[in-house]
Write an enzyme that holds these catalytic residues in place. Structure first.
Site, PDB file in Angstrom:
ATOM      1  N   TYR A  80       0.909  -1.290   0.017  1.00 54.00           N
ATOM      2  CA  TYR A  80      -0.122  -0.086  -0.025  1.00 54.00           C
ATOM      3  C   TYR A  80       0.512   1.184   0.077  1.00 54.00           C
ATOM      4  CZ  TYR A  80       1.151   0.972   4.929  1.00 54.00           C
ATOM      5  OH  TYR A  80       1.674   1.285   6.097  1.00 54.00           O
ATOM      6  N   PHE A  90       2.185   9.871   2.969  1.00 58.60           N
ATOM      7  CA  PHE A  90       2.490   9.783   4.509  1.00 58.60           C
ATOM      8  C   PHE A  90       2.902   8.446   4.857  1.00 58.60           C
ATOM      9  CE2 PHE A  90      -1.895   9.350   4.346  1.00 58.60           C
ATOM     10  CZ  PHE A  90      -2.205   7.888   5.060  1.00 58.60           C
ATOM     11  N   ASP A  91       2.882   7.511   4.165  1.00 60.85           N
ATOM     12  CA  ASP A  91       3.237   5.899   4.512  1.00 60.85           C
ATOM     13  C   ASP A  91       3.125   5.047   3.298  1.00 60.85           C
ATOM     14  OD1 ASP A  91       3.799   4.153   6.146  1.00 60.85           O
ATOM     15  OD2 ASP A  91       1.766   3.689   7.026  1.00 60.85           O
ATOM     16  N   ILE A 104      -8.402   1.099  10.250  1.00 60.57           N
ATOM     17  CA  ILE A 104      -9.602   2.006  10.095  1.00 60.57           C
ATOM     18  C   ILE A 104     -10.805   1.467   9.122  1.00 60.57           C
ATOM     19  CG2 ILE A 104      -7.894   4.009  10.329  1.00 60.57           C
ATOM     20  CD1 ILE A 104      -7.871   4.244   7.224  1.00 60.57           C
ATOM     21  N   TYR A 130      -9.356   8.779  10.277  1.00 61.66           N
ATOM     22  CA  TYR A 130      -8.912   8.920  11.748  1.00 61.66           C
ATOM     23  C   TYR A 130      -9.746   9.845  12.394  1.00 61.66           C
ATOM     24  CZ  TYR A 130      -5.050   5.783  10.717  1.00 61.66           C
ATOM     25  OH  TYR A 130      -4.261   4.713  10.268  1.00 61.66           O
ATOM     26  N   PHE A 147      -5.599   6.028  -0.310  1.00 63.60           N
ATOM     27  CA  PHE A 147      -4.676   4.677  -0.363  1.00 63.60           C
ATOM     28  C   PHE A 147      -4.756   4.117  -1.669  1.00 63.60           C
ATOM     29  CE2 PHE A 147      -5.511   5.419   4.214  1.00 63.60           C
ATOM     30  CZ  PHE A 147      -4.119   5.359   4.898  1.00 63.60           C
TER      31      PHE A 147
END
Length: 156
Positions: A80, A90-91, A104, A130, A147
């Site tokens: 991902y 961010f990730d 989530i 979130y 995502f």
């Protein structure tokens, strides 16, 4: 002298930190983020290929897979990349395994639509991400998230 200097720094450092947060990446102003997230999700659902579920999750199929879709109680393995509507990331992770009911709500719902080998893009509104609290210093409050997820396998 030490206590006066300490008092000065106690007021100065938080101000510098706030300025630094405002200068880079998404805003940590929850109300502003909520308004921007709603605007983004509303505009995004008009795009060709974007499907909106009853919960408000939006997704786009990049590639379909084959086999059984996971259930919320299954463990899945994915690749991902997560980011924001402004294009910043961010990730990311490769070969990450986790119980689907431990993430989530947008991921729990979205991954149950997929089959192994599929690659989808999820557009997650704050209430399925979130929410009003965000996640530490990485994901601000009320942020819309994007995502790209590839479902590698279902099961341990």
């Amino acid at each position: 002298m030490f206590s006066a200097a300490t008092s000065m720094w106690r007021g100065f450092l938080p101000a510098l930190f706030a300025i630094g947060l405002a200068a880079c990446g998404p805003s940590f102003d929850g109300e502003k983020n909520l308004m921007e997230a709603k605007q983004f999700m509303e505009a995004n659902k008009q795009k060709a290929g974007v499907v909106t579920t009853a919960s408000g999750l939006q997704y786009e199929v990049i590639r379909e897979g084959a086999g059984e879709s996971p259930k919320a109680t299954d463990t899945v393995t994915v690749n991902y990349k997560g980011g924001f509507p402004d294009g910043s990331t961010f990730d990311a992770g490769d070969g990450i395994s986790f119980p689907l009911n431990g993430v989530i709500p947008g991921w729990t719902e979205g991954l149950q639509l997929m089959k192994p080998g599929a690659r989808y893009r999820f557009f997650i509104p704050p209430e399925l991400g979130y929410g009003e609290y965000g996640a530490g210093r990485v994901i601000p409050p009320n942020a819309a998230l994007i995502f790209e997820v590839e479902l590698l396998k279902v099961g341990g």
